[in-house]
Design an enzyme around this catalytic site. Structure first.
Site, PDB file in Angstrom:
ATOM      1  N   GLY A  19       0.804  -1.224   0.000  1.00  0.00           N
ATOM      2  CA  GLY A  19       0.000   0.000   0.000  1.00  0.00           C
ATOM      3  C   GLY A  19       0.831   1.266   0.000  1.00  0.00           C
ATOM      4  N   ASN A  21       0.956   3.495  -2.631  1.00  0.00           N
ATOM      5  CA  ASN A  21       0.512   4.536  -3.564  1.00  0.00           C
ATOM      6  C   ASN A  21      -0.065   5.748  -2.832  1.00  0.00           C
ATOM      7  OD1 ASN A  21      -1.549   2.375  -3.142  1.00  0.00           O
ATOM      8  ND2 ASN A  21      -2.865   3.951  -3.982  1.00  0.00           N
ATOM      9  N   GLY A  23      -0.722   7.850   1.316  1.00  0.00           N
ATOM     10  CA  GLY A  23      -0.639   7.949   2.773  1.00  0.00           C
ATOM     11  C   GLY A  23       0.681   7.544   3.399  1.00  0.00           C
ATOM     12  N   ILE A  24       0.562   6.785   4.462  1.00  0.00           N
ATOM     13  CA  ILE A  24       1.713   6.405   5.285  1.00  0.00           C
ATOM     14  C   ILE A  24       2.665   5.485   4.503  1.00  0.00           C
ATOM     15  CG2 ILE A  24       2.312   5.055   7.354  1.00  0.00           C
ATOM     16  CD1 ILE A  24      -0.394   6.281   8.523  1.00  0.00           C
ATOM     17  N   GLY A  25       2.096   4.608   3.700  1.00  0.00           N
ATOM     18  CA  GLY A  25       2.919   3.694   2.897  1.00  0.00           C
ATOM     19  C   GLY A  25       3.796   4.455   1.912  1.00  0.00           C
ATOM     20  N   SER A 148      -3.145  -0.092  15.025  1.00  0.00           N
ATOM     21  CA  SER A 148      -3.788   1.217  15.206  1.00  0.00           C
ATOM     22  C   SER A 148      -4.249   1.280  16.648  1.00  0.00           C
ATOM     23  CB  SER A 148      -5.008   1.285  14.284  1.00  0.00           C
ATOM     24  OG  SER A 148      -5.931   2.256  14.738  1.00  0.00           O
ATOM     25  N   TYR A 173     -13.250  -2.932  11.981  1.00  0.00           N
ATOM     26  CA  TYR A 173     -11.921  -2.316  11.823  1.00  0.00           C
ATOM     27  C   TYR A 173     -11.088  -2.558  13.086  1.00  0.00           C
ATOM     28  CZ  TYR A 173      -8.182   1.091  11.074  1.00  0.00           C
ATOM     29  OH  TYR A 173      -6.936   1.679  10.922  1.00  0.00           O
TER      30      TYR A 173
HETATM   31  N1  NAP Z   1      -4.141   7.346   8.972  1.00  0.00           N
HETATM   32  C1  NAP Z   1      -4.194   7.080  10.255  1.00  0.00           C
HETATM   33  O1  NAP Z   1      -4.399   7.967  11.076  1.00  0.00           O
HETATM   34  C2  NAP Z   1      -4.006   5.681  10.752  1.00  0.00           C
HETATM   35  C3  NAP Z   1      -4.220   5.434  12.107  1.00  0.00           C
HETATM   36  C4  NAP Z   1      -4.030   4.154  12.588  1.00  0.00           C
HETATM   37  C5  NAP Z   1      -3.617   3.149  11.740  1.00  0.00           C
HETATM   38  N2  NAP Z   1      -3.428   3.399  10.416  1.00  0.00           N
HETATM   39  C6  NAP Z   1      -2.982   2.291   9.575  1.00  0.00           C
HETATM   40  O2  NAP Z   1      -1.953   2.733   8.710  1.00  0.00           O
HETATM   41  C7  NAP Z   1      -1.957   1.959   7.519  1.00  0.00           C
HETATM   42  C8  NAP Z   1      -1.857   2.878   6.311  1.00  0.00           C
HETATM   43  O3  NAP Z   1      -3.047   3.638   6.242  1.00  0.00           O
HETATM   44  P1  NAP Z   1      -3.110   5.124   5.643  1.00  0.00           P
HETATM   45  O4  NAP Z   1      -3.573   5.991   6.723  1.00  0.00           O
HETATM   46  O5  NAP Z   1      -1.881   5.447   4.905  1.00  0.00           O
HETATM   47  O6  NAP Z   1      -4.357   4.940   4.643  1.00  0.00           O
HETATM   48  P2  NAP Z   1      -4.525   5.205   3.087  1.00  0.00           P
HETATM   49  O7  NAP Z   1      -3.986   6.553   2.714  1.00  0.00           O
HETATM   50  O8  NAP Z   1      -5.954   4.919   2.797  1.00  0.00           O
HETATM   51  O9  NAP Z   1      -3.601   4.101   2.429  1.00  0.00           O
HETATM   52  C9  NAP Z   1      -3.958   2.750   2.521  1.00  0.00           C
HETATM   53  C10 NAP Z   1      -3.182   1.949   1.509  1.00  0.00           C
HETATM   54  O10 NAP Z   1      -3.642   0.582   1.570  1.00  0.00           O
HETATM   55  C11 NAP Z   1      -3.967   0.159   0.257  1.00  0.00           C
HETATM   56  N3  NAP Z   1      -4.959  -0.911   0.194  1.00  0.00           N
HETATM   57  C12 NAP Z   1      -6.267  -0.878   0.562  1.00  0.00           C
HETATM   58  N4  NAP Z   1      -6.856  -2.039   0.245  1.00  0.00           N
HETATM   59  C13 NAP Z   1      -5.919  -2.826  -0.335  1.00  0.00           C
HETATM   60  C14 NAP Z   1      -5.919  -4.117  -0.907  1.00  0.00           C
HETATM   61  N5  NAP Z   1      -7.028  -4.866  -1.002  1.00  0.00           N
HETATM   62  N6  NAP Z   1      -4.763  -4.607  -1.402  1.00  0.00           N
HETATM   63  C15 NAP Z   1      -3.628  -3.865  -1.373  1.00  0.00           C
HETATM   64  N7  NAP Z   1      -3.574  -2.626  -0.877  1.00  0.00           N
HETATM   65  C16 NAP Z   1      -4.710  -2.111  -0.370  1.00  0.00           C
HETATM   66  C17 NAP Z   1      -4.482   1.430  -0.413  1.00  0.00           C
HETATM   67  O11 NAP Z   1      -4.549   1.266  -1.811  1.00  0.00           O
HETATM   68  P3  NAP Z   1      -5.692   2.041  -2.671  1.00  0.00           P
HETATM   69  O12 NAP Z   1      -5.273   3.477  -2.686  1.00  0.00           O
HETATM   70  O13 NAP Z   1      -5.635   1.370  -3.996  1.00  0.00           O
HETATM   71  O14 NAP Z   1      -6.976   1.843  -1.938  1.00  0.00           O
HETATM   72  C18 NAP Z   1      -3.432   2.421   0.058  1.00  0.00           C
HETATM   73  O15 NAP Z   1      -2.263   2.286  -0.688  1.00  0.00           O
HETATM   74  C19 NAP Z   1      -3.227   1.104   7.570  1.00  0.00           C
HETATM   75  O16 NAP Z   1      -2.888  -0.205   7.964  1.00  0.00           O
HETATM   76  C20 NAP Z   1      -4.065   1.771   8.633  1.00  0.00           C
HETATM   77  O17 NAP Z   1      -4.937   0.872   9.280  1.00  0.00           O
HETATM   78  C21 NAP Z   1      -3.606   4.646   9.907  1.00  0.00           C
END
Ligand code: NAP
Length: 305
Positions: A19, A21, A23-25, A148, A173
């Site tokens: 992941g 593309n 956010g955090i990734g 999380s 979740y």
């Molecule tokens: N943001 C926060 O405040 C927060 C807080 C606690 C934990 N987290 C954790 O941090 C991690 C990253 O989240 P983020 O905040 O960066 O969210 P994000 O911006 O929504 O990024 C999520 C990433 O996961 C990918 N993804 C979703 N479904 C997928 C699938 N079926 N197969 C492969 N990739 C998939 C998305 O791809 P697409 O763009 O194609 O959907 C995107 O690249 C997650 O595990 C989340 O639970 C985040």
């Protein structure tokens, strides 16, 4: 205060991040690229992965990048990704199980599991299992799994993993993020029991402005911000993952997250793991279930505790 300037040279290191593309990734991939790693950007949409790769290459960095297709909602896709990877690569220093989905409308994986449980947990369980033999033979390897603060409210409902009962998006979740943490800790227990040296470490990124909230209404989003306060930028949310991935002082079986405001904001530090994620009985039941569901059995030395 630990920031990305503390990342040691990563030249020669091969890294998979799921992941990337967004956010955090994305920020995690960028930082490791800047530090010289070879980063495999494992995403479900190759076009969007390629766009992210181009954006990362606009930054100064000594690393290299490749994109690869990985849809964690399909165990066939996970298997294909892993098989292609092991054919091409002899080493894997770092696997970052980052991808995630939060509170989508009720939906299921290809195999019929609730989507968040399937993508956030089962997909990463299978991916890690396929890649474990390579991680095990790569000196200094680490597996970082994103949880999380939502795990604090999580309960594993073994009778509802296919949404047989009702669907409560946030409850599912929280369950998936508890499963991530139970898995990370249990994996470390099994690694120690097997006498292996890979580290399994969990990270929680705090509260960040990313696309994770894409399924929230504006009203729900505003209420959440009122409750938890200001959101951090994604680069800062990536720091706990990066810290877990490279810092000398981290240990397997631990959780790292932001150090202020109850873990919502700040810079990486060790975080307390509450008893729901340290329950060995639940962790073993979850592990056995995940092996049966995914058909991915970890090496025997890890299997026999
Ligand atoms: N943001 C926060 O405040 C927060 C807080 C606690 C934990 N987290 C954790 O941090 C991690 C990253 O989240 P983020 O905040 O960066 O969210 P994000 O911006 O929504 O990024 C999520 C990433 O996961 C990918 N993804 C979703 N479904 C997928 C699938 N079926 N197969 C492969 N990739 C998939 C998305 O791809 P697409 O763009 O194609 O959907 C995107 O690249 C997650 O595990 C989340 O639970 C985040």
């Amino acid at each position: 205060m630990w920031t990305k300037s503390n990342i040691p040279d990563q030249t020669g290191k091969t890294v998979i991040i799921t992941g990337t593309n967004a956010g955090i990734g994305f920020e995690t991939a960028l930082a490791l690229y800047e530090a010289g790693a070879h980063v495999i950007m494992a995403c479900r949409n190759l076009k969007s992965a390629e766009q992210a790769l181009i954006k990362i290459q606009e930054h100064k960095g000594t690393g290299t990048l490749e994109t690869a297709l990985l849809d964690l909602s399909s165990l066939t896709s996970v298997n294909q990704f892993a098989e292609t990877f092991v054919q091409k690569h002899q080493q894997l220093h770092l696997l970052i199980n980052n991808a995630g989905v939060m509170i989508p409308p009720a939906s299921k994986t290809t195999e019929g599991y609730e989507l968040q449980f399937g993508v956030n947990f089962l997909g990463h369980f299978a991916l890690t299992g396929y890649l474990y033999p390579l991680l095990k033979t790569t000196s200094g390897s680490r597996i970082v799994t994103l949880s999380s603060l939502a795990y604090l409210n999580g309960v594993i409902d073994f009778d509802n993993l296919k949404s047989e009962k009702d669907y409560d998006a946030m409850r599912e979740y929280c369950q998936s993020k508890l499963a991530n943490l139970l898995f990370s800790v249990e994996l470390q227990r099994r690694i120690i029991a097997a006498g292996d040296h890979t580290l399994s470490i969990a990270a929680q990124p705090g509260a960040n402005k990313t696309e994770l909230s894409r399924h929230m209404s504006d009203e729900a989003f505003n209420k959440a911000v009122e409750r938890i306060g200001e959101l951090m930028e994604p680069w800062q949310g990536a720091l706990p993952s990066l810290y877990a991935a490279v810092a000398d002082e981290v240990a397997g079986g631990k959780l790292y997250g932001p150090d202020r405001d109850g873990g919502y904001r700040g810079y990486p530090a060790e975080a307390t793991i509450t008893p729901n994620a340290l329950d060995e009985t639940v962790a073993q039941k979850l592990w056995n279930m995940a092996e049966q569901v995914t058909g991915v059995y970890y090496p025997k030395s890890l299997y026999e505790k």
